[in-house]
Design a protein around this motif. Structure first.
Motif: not given
Length: 298
Positions: A108-126
């Motif tokens: 499973l994959r998810h694109e974690l987009v930047p936001r208030d409080g965590y302004p960083f972009a990560l590609d997540l995989t489980v």
């Protein structure tokens, strides 16, 4: 009706079966010869108590949701408002993209987009993979932004043997533990020697309340065992696992009917304390790996 937990993937291999859901990439069930190894939640219901959750980009709590990183102060939403904490990361209530390459595996994959409080972009995989020796889990992240990102990872399985925690025997391969305050935030690490939290050799939990992180892991699995039947479940720790959080479920209903044994890369509140905090540089990745297996004995 839309399933609250999204699409359910059923994995099978030999004597093992598991259910993984698309919301949060969570583990809903795991069985061996039809014996439940984890306490999940019923289909058609919202996930309770963060059962089987993937914890990214931090595990457990960030006190006040406020932390400093790379010269800036950030404020996360307080998702545990009664204790003024940001709890269990940002990935749990999101839909994840599902890939099911064969009957025994789900990625499973998810694109974690930047936001208030965590302004960083990560590609997540489980990655969940049933094998002869149990369920292998890998929780990974890659920084796809243009600057460094603070990061931690964990997973939140609740182990069950169908009996109250008081009657079960626990092994935790850890030389240190952290006392916790009333908000669930840790103090400095202390040796387990001479304390009720020394589970390096197996012993019955009894009435001890445990909701603590354990560090300085000494190798070998964490094991929950029923002395009456000899049945046990083991959590084998792999790459990136530097901490375990153990929780005897005293605040849940019904209380003390499962024991959470949570592999983590860092302890609670690492965004503020910096303890074992991972800093992902642009293009950098981190991987947390562990497995859960049935143990049959007499």
């Amino acid at each position: 009706m839309r399933e609250p937990s999204g699409h359910t993937l059923v994995l099978r291999h030999g004597s093992y079966a598991a259910e993984v859901v698309g919301v949060g990439a969570a583990l809903r069930s795991l069985t061996h010869d039809d014996r439940h190894l984890v306490a999940g939640w019923p289909a058609g219901e919202i996930c309770r108590d963060y059962r089987g959750w993937v914890l990214q980009p931090w595990p457990n709590r960030v006190g006040d949701g406020r932390y400093d990183f790379d010269g800036a102060t950030h404020q996360l939403p307080l998702t545990e408002p009664e204790n003024s904490n940001a709890l269990h990361g940002l990935a749990g209530w999101n839909h994840w993209e599902v890939h099911h390459p064969d009957a025994a595996r789900a990625v499973l994959r998810h694109e974690l987009v930047p936001r208030d409080g965590y302004p960083f972009a990560l590609d997540l995989t489980v990655d969940y993979h049933l094998r002869d020796d149990g369920l292998h889990v890998a929780v990974a992240a890659t920084n796809v932004g243009d600057g460094p990102a603070p990061y931690g990872a964990g997973h939140h399985p609740y182990l069950t043997l169908g009996r109250p925690a008081d009657e079960l025997e626990l092994t935790v391969p850890a030389a240190t533990w952290c006392p916790m305050d009333e908000r669930g935030l840790p103090g400095p690490s202390r040796p387990v020697d001479g304390t009720p939290y020394d589970f390096r050799t197996p012993r019955v939990i009894g009435d001890l309340v445990v909701d603590h992180p354990f560090g300085d892991l000494t190798g070998g699995p964490a094991v929950l065992r029923d002395p009456a039947s000899g049945q046990a479940t083991a959590v084998h720790l792999g790459e990136g696992c530097r901490w375990l959080h153990v929780f005897t479920c005293d605040t849940q209903e019904p209380a003390r009917q499962a024991v959470a044994i949570e592999p983590m890369s860092c302890p609670p509140d690492a965004f503020r304390t910096g303890t074992d905090l991972v800093v992902l540089e642009p293009g950098g990745s981190h991987r947390l790996a562990f497995s859960i297996a049935a143990v049959t004995g007499s």
